[in-house]
Design an enzyme around this catalytic site. Structure first.
Site, PDB file in Angstrom:
ATOM      1  N   GLY A  52       0.841  -1.191   0.000  1.00  4.97           N
ATOM      2  CA  GLY A  52       0.000   0.000   0.000  1.00  4.97           C
ATOM      3  C   GLY A  52       0.876   1.241   0.000  1.00  4.97           C
ATOM      4  O   GLY A  52       1.483   1.567   1.025  1.00  4.97           O
TER       5      GLY A  52
ATOM      6  N   GLY B  75      -6.035   6.132  -1.718  1.00  4.91           N
ATOM      7  CA  GLY B  75      -6.940   6.446  -2.815  1.00  4.91           C
ATOM      8  C   GLY B  75      -7.129   5.348  -3.834  1.00  4.91           C
ATOM      9  O   GLY B  75      -7.561   5.615  -4.960  1.00  4.91           O
TER      10      GLY B  75
ATOM     11  N   HIS C 214      -6.712  -2.884   3.571  1.00  4.09           N
ATOM     12  CA  HIS C 214      -7.278  -3.065   4.912  1.00  4.09           C
ATOM     13  C   HIS C 214      -8.446  -4.055   4.943  1.00  4.09           C
ATOM     14  O   HIS C 214      -9.088  -4.220   5.983  1.00  4.09           O
ATOM     15  CB  HIS C 214      -7.695  -1.740   5.558  1.00  4.09           C
TER      16      HIS C 214
ATOM     17  N   ASP D 218      -4.224   0.043  10.552  1.00 11.03           N
ATOM     18  CA  ASP D 218      -5.616   0.435  10.291  1.00 11.03           C
ATOM     19  C   ASP D 218      -6.594  -0.725  10.451  1.00 11.03           C
ATOM     20  O   ASP D 218      -7.445  -0.983   9.591  1.00 11.03           O
ATOM     21  CB  ASP D 218      -5.743   1.038   8.892  1.00 11.03           C
TER      22      ASP D 218
END
Length: 242
Positions: free
Chosen positions: A63, A67, A145, A171
């Site tokens: 990641g 977005g 996530h 997260d």
């Protein structure tokens, strides 16, 4: 001048440049959400990573820019920056940095950076990416996530972690509706229960068995709260390999 009154938090700007190189300073400079303005993960990572800064380690982050499809955008979106990659390259001057993302970051060029494109919705894709990687010292999952993405990645990548390595999942309190599969045990719950009981409990018995098979290689597992506030659980998991 920043307000330094004792009844207010000390602004990050008033600490900048003090002591050893500080990851929060770098996160804020490069615009990473790991810094003082959002998640504050850099505070934890500074404590974990500072002793390893000068090592020639292998570091993987999944990641690379917010977005992606987890926010409803195309995987083929035009990416414009990789703030955490730039941060890691500066923080770890001898490290090889590997980045994995569903979107294309092949334009980011650095002699110590290698990009792998991977759609984590299929476990086979993660396995293929893992086979292209060397033994790893630090892994950070800051990708979609989605619980099954996080769990497939852990099952494929934790075995490739060196002894003493760190595996971090960020997260844990947010899962994207675009990806999250109904009925799956959330990753935050999976590791929180393990940290408390030493047992992996999963809605899928086969997944529970796969995680349980890795327990002998886990030295410690800690799940930290959002902003380190005990009232907000399950933000980031740190798993240490024996």
């Amino acid at each position: 001048m920043a307000d330094a009154r004792q009844d207010k938090p000390l602004p990050a700007a008033m600490r900048y440049g003090r002591g050893a190189m500080n990851l929060t300073d770098l996160a804020d400079r490069f615009g990473s959400d790991k810094g003082s303005t959002k998640h504050r993960y850099a505070e934890l990572y500074q404590m974990l990573f500072l002793p390893h800064r000068e090592r020639a380690l292998n570091f993987l982050e999944m990641g690379l820019q917010i977005g992606g499809p987890e926010h409803g955008n195309s995987a083929d979106r035009q990416t414009t920056d990789a703030p955490s990659v730039r941060m890691w390259l500066e923080y770890f001057p001898e490290a090889r940095i590997f980045g994995l993302d569903v979107s294309d970051f092949s334009w980011f060029q650095d002699p110590r950076f290698t990009f792998l494109r991977c759609n984590m919705d299929e476990r086979e894709n993660i396995r293929a990416a893992a086979e292209a990687l060397p033994e790893l010292d630090i892994v950070i999952d800051d990708a979609s996530h989605a619980s099954h993405h996080q769990q497939f990645a852990f099952l494929e990548l934790f075995p490739r972690l060196a002894s003493g390595g760190l595996y971090i999942i960020e997260d844990l309190r947010w899962q994207p509706a675009t990806y999250e599969r109904p009925g799956i045990t959330r990753t935050g719950d999976l590791f929180r229960v393990y940290s408390e009981s030493g047992v992996f409990r999963h809605s899928d018995p086969a997944m529970a068995a796969e995680f349980s098979a890795l327990r002998a290689d886990i030295s410690g597992c800690f799940v930290f709260q959002a902003h380190y506030n005990k009232g907000l659980r399950d933000q980031v998991a740190v798993i240490h390999k024996r």
